[in-house]
Each structure stands twice: as structure tokens, then as C-alpha cells.
Scaffold this motif. Structure first.
Motif, PDB file in Angstrom:
ATOM      1  N   GLN A   2       0.840  -1.191   0.000  1.00 44.96           N
ATOM      2  CA  GLN A   2       0.000   0.000   0.000  1.00 44.96           C
ATOM      3  C   GLN A   2       0.878   1.246   0.000  1.00 44.96           C
ATOM      4  OE1 GLN A   2      -2.442  -0.209   3.449  1.00 44.96           O
ATOM      5  NE2 GLN A   2      -3.528  -2.037   2.810  1.00 44.96           N
ATOM      6  N   THR A   3       0.682   2.072  -0.994  1.00 47.27           N
ATOM      7  CA  THR A   3       1.423   3.325  -1.080  1.00 47.27           C
ATOM      8  C   THR A   3       0.440   4.430  -1.413  1.00 47.27           C
ATOM      9  OG1 THR A   3       3.430   2.216  -1.811  1.00 47.27           O
ATOM     10  CG2 THR A   3       3.246   4.528  -2.352  1.00 47.27           C
ATOM     11  N   PRO A   4       0.589   5.588  -0.818  1.00 42.59           N
ATOM     12  CA  PRO A   4      -0.314   6.686  -1.184  1.00 42.59           C
ATOM     13  C   PRO A   4      -0.177   7.052  -2.661  1.00 42.59           C
ATOM     14  CG  PRO A   4       0.924   7.219   0.807  1.00 42.59           C
ATOM     15  CD  PRO A   4       1.534   5.970   0.231  1.00 42.59           C
ATOM     16  N   PRO A   6       0.359   9.702  -5.790  1.00 42.52           N
ATOM     17  CA  PRO A   6       1.303  10.834  -5.859  1.00 42.52           C
ATOM     18  C   PRO A   6       0.726  12.083  -5.184  1.00 42.52           C
ATOM     19  CG  PRO A   6       1.220   9.710  -7.959  1.00 42.52           C
ATOM     20  CD  PRO A   6       0.148   9.090  -7.101  1.00 42.52           C
ATOM     21  N   VAL A   7       1.573  12.788  -4.472  1.00 40.13           N
ATOM     22  CA  VAL A   7       1.125  13.928  -3.690  1.00 40.13           C
ATOM     23  C   VAL A   7       2.285  14.917  -3.585  1.00 40.13           C
ATOM     24  CG1 VAL A   7       1.797  12.844  -1.477  1.00 40.13           C
ATOM     25  CG2 VAL A   7      -0.057  14.529  -1.511  1.00 40.13           C
ATOM     26  N   LEU A  39      -2.389   9.089   6.647  1.00 40.98           N
ATOM     27  CA  LEU A  39      -1.589   8.243   5.751  1.00 40.98           C
ATOM     28  C   LEU A  39      -2.255   6.894   5.474  1.00 40.98           C
ATOM     29  CD1 LEU A  39       2.090   9.087   6.826  1.00 40.98           C
ATOM     30  CD2 LEU A  39       0.943   9.723   4.705  1.00 40.98           C
ATOM     31  N   LYS A  43      -3.363   5.592   1.786  1.00 37.89           N
ATOM     32  CA  LYS A  43      -2.989   4.289   1.207  1.00 37.89           C
ATOM     33  C   LYS A  43      -4.219   3.575   0.653  1.00 37.89           C
ATOM     34  CE  LYS A  43       0.794   3.349   4.457  1.00 37.89           C
ATOM     35  NZ  LYS A  43       1.297   2.344   5.430  1.00 37.89           N
TER      36      LYS A  43
ATOM     37  N   ARG B  19       5.528  10.739  -1.774  1.00 36.18           N
ATOM     38  CA  ARG B  19       4.653   9.710  -1.223  1.00 36.18           C
ATOM     39  C   ARG B  19       5.414   8.495  -0.697  1.00 36.18           C
ATOM     40  NH1 ARG B  19       1.891   6.216  -6.008  1.00 36.18           N
ATOM     41  NH2 ARG B  19       3.482   6.386  -7.595  1.00 36.18           N
ATOM     42  N   LEU B  21       7.100   6.010   1.537  1.00 38.00           N
ATOM     43  CA  LEU B  21       7.076   5.779   2.978  1.00 38.00           C
ATOM     44  C   LEU B  21       8.490   5.508   3.475  1.00 38.00           C
ATOM     45  CD1 LEU B  21       3.948   3.473   2.893  1.00 38.00           C
ATOM     46  CD2 LEU B  21       4.012   5.833   3.713  1.00 38.00           C
ATOM     47  N   ASP B  40       1.445  -2.624   7.426  1.00 38.01           N
ATOM     48  CA  ASP B  40       1.222  -1.434   6.612  1.00 38.01           C
ATOM     49  C   ASP B  40       0.153  -0.499   7.177  1.00 38.01           C
ATOM     50  OD1 ASP B  40       2.191  -0.012   4.529  1.00 38.01           O
ATOM     51  OD2 ASP B  40       1.435  -1.320   2.962  1.00 38.01           O
TER      52      ASP B  40
END
Lengths: 289, 162
Positions: A2-4, A6-7, A39, A43, B19, B21, B40
Motif C-alpha cells: 500500500q502506497t499513497p 502521488p502527492v 496516511l 494508502k 509519497r 514511505l 502497513d
């Protein structure tokens, strides 16, 4: 993984700078405090801000201090610092009791009181504490500073009265000499969100409840408080019967939802029982017991 | 965005997306795989590192937020070729088990002992309450931290040779 999404990111160095950045970056910019709600939501794509304005390195938002007859807590004060604050513990032990059951020590190193208030999770323990104590939010925006009672700060679940370019800078709580306070929570496991919670302060004078505040989280109590229960208790003798009658009102007037943490009647029962326990302990503390 | 951090005493500069982490920055950009990446969602604590000597869950921290700060990972516990007592404790007391939660457990264990050199069992259990062991072998983990408390660095040389 899980990655946010683009920001963009900008680190604010002062409150004025943060407001300026929020104005520049537009409506889809969001301040980020401890990030322990934002956050994970990013995600999961439950939140998708275009830019983050980081409030973590703004010294003026940190710390607990006394100003006149109020305790002022900077919005970026971390849970751990609230847990360990001698000032808060001296006047309102409710803070330490609540902090002990919020998340875990590592999360408390990062999560902040202001972030919690602005996230406006219906189960937020500190929101019940703030409403019980009838605290005030200090908000700064492009036009200056305004104050809003914490009982009017939340518009509903995950909603606050903050405008997109405003920043919550502090929370204020009136000091009440002779007040006792307590926090009670039932959770499925240590550090989880509550199934039901109750936070109260009580001032007992000559055996009578002169003043009180009753907060509840996780059970749909509007603005995290129970004014009906307070009305039932103020002016009454500080007895088990009075506390039980007030606690019953808190259980009746909250509005819990059935979910994986339990059915509605169970949550009402817990609200009554936890409010009773908190009132008992707070009243005893007010009377020096 | 350019990020400069001091990792285990060494300054590094990298270009990262905002973004990114911190846990992925450490594992994938710096190629330090001691820090584990678990749930996560900031529940399990396997990714715990120190930022400016405070334990944080690096899955819930952006690498850009660490700019200018000092990071310590499990690789940084060892000093001059000598394992930290917390690492020895996990060896002595079979605290590793499957090993997944171990780096996080060691980072919170060491941080706990730095603040409170003689914690009670209850204080240790509270200290590691943000770290989940799916082997559910908490007994050995608590014993490992207790072992480290009983064998602090200063007295170690004499005890090792004794």
C-alpha cells in the motif's frame, strides 16, 4: 503493498507559513499532523489530497502551558507528551487516564491532540475529554484567530468547522479548582478504539454536585457529550443514586450503531455503566477521597 | 524531492517521491533490509525505527518528513562489531522465533531500556504493546528484554569473561 497516490509535500515552519501554503496549494491541499489516520486513509484511497502541508516542525504548536485560568495545549502536542504532562495531570487526571488507553506507545510518539480533533473520528477519546471539560478550539486562518467551543467544533463524523485554509493551533481547557475527573473505556483489546467510553469532571461542594461535564465517545453522542445527563446531575446530592440517574440518561440519549464491536443495547449498557464509574471516581476525587 | 538523513550515523542524500514511505525508503532505496515491513497500517510495529531517538512506525511516516533528521535502524544497534545487549538477549532467550517482528521488538526494547533501565514485566509488556508477534511468543520476548536489562553494556565485558 500500500502506497499513497502521488502527492506534493511542503514543510511549514510557522503557522503563518502553513496558512500561506494552504492558500497557495488550493482546496485539495491538507495539513498533515501525526499522519496516523491520514496516511492509512491515503494508502486506501479514502483520502487523496493533492498536497500535504506538514505541521510537525512548527515549534509554536507544541507543548502544554497555563495561561491565566486556562490550560493551553498546542495542537501538535503529541499523545505521549499529554500522557506525561505534569500540568494536565495536576488539574485533570482524565488526560492521563485517557492517554493510557489510546493506541500504543509508538503511535503515541507520533499522534497529536490536534490531529485527533481534526480527524473527528466518532470514537476519538480526546474528543470526549475535550467536550466533557467544555474546552475551546483556537483556530487561525488568513483573517486572524477565532475561538470555537469544542462542543461546536465537530459538524459530525469526520467533519469539523475548519475552513480549508484554517489551522487548529491550540485547545484550551478552563481550570476548575476542586474538580475531580476520570476516564473509563471498554475496548476489545488494549489500544483499540473504544466499544464505549465515558469521560467526566465533577465539582462537589458541600455534598452537592456544583458543576460537571460528561463526555462519551464511540456511541454516537452528539458532540461527544451528554448535556441531558449533566442537567440531571448538577444541583443534586453527590450520591450513588444521583450518579446512577445521570448515567442512565447518558445511556438513553446516546445514539450508538451496531457494528463488529457490539449491538446497540450492549453499547447503551456500557455507556451507562462507564459513565457511572467515571462519575463515582471523579466525585470521590473532588471530595478529596 | 531531495532528502538528506543521517542513518545509523551516516549521512545519505537521495531523490524520492513525496509519497515514499520511510520503510520503503530504508528497504528499497538504502537497501537496508533489517527493518521489516508488516501490516502497513501502523498496528504491527515490525517496521519500527527511531527518528531522532524516538521509536516510530516507519510505514506511517513519509521519507520526506525525515529530512534533516537522524534515523536509527536495527542495523545500528551493533557497536564496534559487538551486538547490543538487546540483540544478545533475543539470542539467549530464544526471543526471535520466526524473526518477523524481531527488528521492531528490538528497537522498542532498546528504547524502553534507555528510558527505564529496570522495567517491571508489566512495563515491558506495555512497552511492546504496539508490536505484534504472530508466533504469539511474547513470553520469550519479555524474557529477552529482561535479559538485556540484567546485562547492560557497561558491565558486559566483565560478565562475558566471568
Amino acid at each position: 503493498m500500500q502506497t499513497p497516490a502521488p502527492v506534493d509535500y511542503a514543510k511549514a515552519t510557522s503557522v503563518a507559513h502553513a496558512i500561506e501554503l494552504l492558500q497557495q496549494l488550493g482546496d485539495e491541499a491538507r495539513p498533515i499532523a501525526g499522519g496516523h489516520s491520514l496516511l492509512p486513509m491515503m494508502k486506501l484511497r479514502l483520502a487523496a489530497p493533492e498536497a500535504l502541508v506538514d505541521l510537525n516542525d512548527i515549534p509554536e504548536l507544541q507543548g502544554v502551558r497555563i495561561e491565566g485560568d486556562h490550560i493551553v495545549v498546542g495542537a501538535m502536542t503529541k499523545h505521549r507528551d499529554i500522557l506525561e504532562s505534569a500540568i494536565l495531570h495536576e488539574h485533570y487526571p482524565i488526560f492521563r487516564e485517557a492517554e493510557h488507553v489510546i493506541a500504543d506507545p509508538i503511535v503515541r510518539n507520533r499522534g497529536t491532540i490536534g490531529g485527533s480533533a481534526c480527524q473527528a473520528d466518532p470514537a476519538a477519546d480526546l474528543s470526549a475529554v475535550g467536550s466533557a471539560l467544555r474546552g475551546t478550539a483556537v483556530i487561525q486562518g488568513p483573517g486572524g484567530t477565532r475561538e470555537v467551543p469544542l462542543r461546536e467544533f465537530h459538524d459530525g463524523p469526520y467533519m469539523t468547522v475548519l475552513e480549508p485554509t484554517e489551522v487548529l493551533v491550540a485547545l484550551k481547557y478552563p481550570i476548575r479548582p476542586g474538580a475531580g475527573s476520570a476516564y473509563e473505556k471498554v475496548e476489545r483489546r488494549h489500544g483499540d478504539w473504544g466499544v464505549a467510553t465515558a469521560g467526566v469532571f465533577v465539582v462537589v461542594r458541600d455534598g452537592v454536585v456544583a458543576d460537571c461535564g460528561i463526555g462519551n465517545a464511540a456511541v454516537g453522542a452528539e458532540h461527544y457529550c451528554s448535556p441531558g445527563a449533566e442537567d440531571a446531575l448538577i444541583g443534586q446530592p453527590a450520591t450513588e443514586e444521583s450518579f446512577a440517574a445521570a448515567a442512565k440518561v447518558a445511556g438513553e440519549q446516546c445514539n450508538p450503531s451496531a457494528d463488529q464491536r457490539g449491538p446497540v443495547d450492549y453499547k447503551r449498557h456500557l455507556t451507562t455503566e462507564l459513565t457511572l464509574r467515571a462519575l463515582r471516581r471523579a466525585a470521590a476525587a473532588s471530595q478529596g477521597a | 524531492m531531495q532528502v538528506t538523513v543521517t542513518v545509523n550515523g551516516q549521512e545519505v542524500t537521495r531523490d524520492v517521491e513525496p509519497r515514499t514511505l520511510l520503510v520503503h525508503f530504508i528497504r528499497d532505496d538504502l537497501l537496508m533490509r533489517g527493518t521489516h515491513w508488516g501490516c502497513d497500517t501502523s498496528n504491527c510495529g515490525a517496521c519500527t525505527v527511531w527518528v531522532d531517538d524516538e521509536p516510530v512506525k516507519s510505514c506511517t511516516y513519509l521519507a520526506v518528513q525525515a529530512d534533516g533528521k537522524s534515523i536509527t535502524t536495527v542495523e545500528g544497534l551493533e557497536k564496534n562489531g559487538e551486538l547490543d545487549p538487546i540483540q544478545k538477549g533475543f539470542m539467549e532467550c530464544h526471543g526471535l522465533q520466526c524473526g518477523y517482528c524481531t527488528p521492531g521488538m528490538m528497537m522498542v526494547g532498546r528504547a524502553l531500556l534507555d528510558k527505564n533501565p529496570h522495567p517491571s514485566e508489566a512495563e515491558i509488556r506495555e512497552g511492546i504493546s504496539g508490536n505484534i508477534c504472530r508466533c504469539t511468543g511474547y513470553k520469550n520476548i519479555v524474557a529477552s528484554i529482561q535479559w538485556a536489562a540484567e546485562h547492560p553494556v557497561s558491565t558486559e565485558a566483565s560478565e562475558v569473561t566471568a
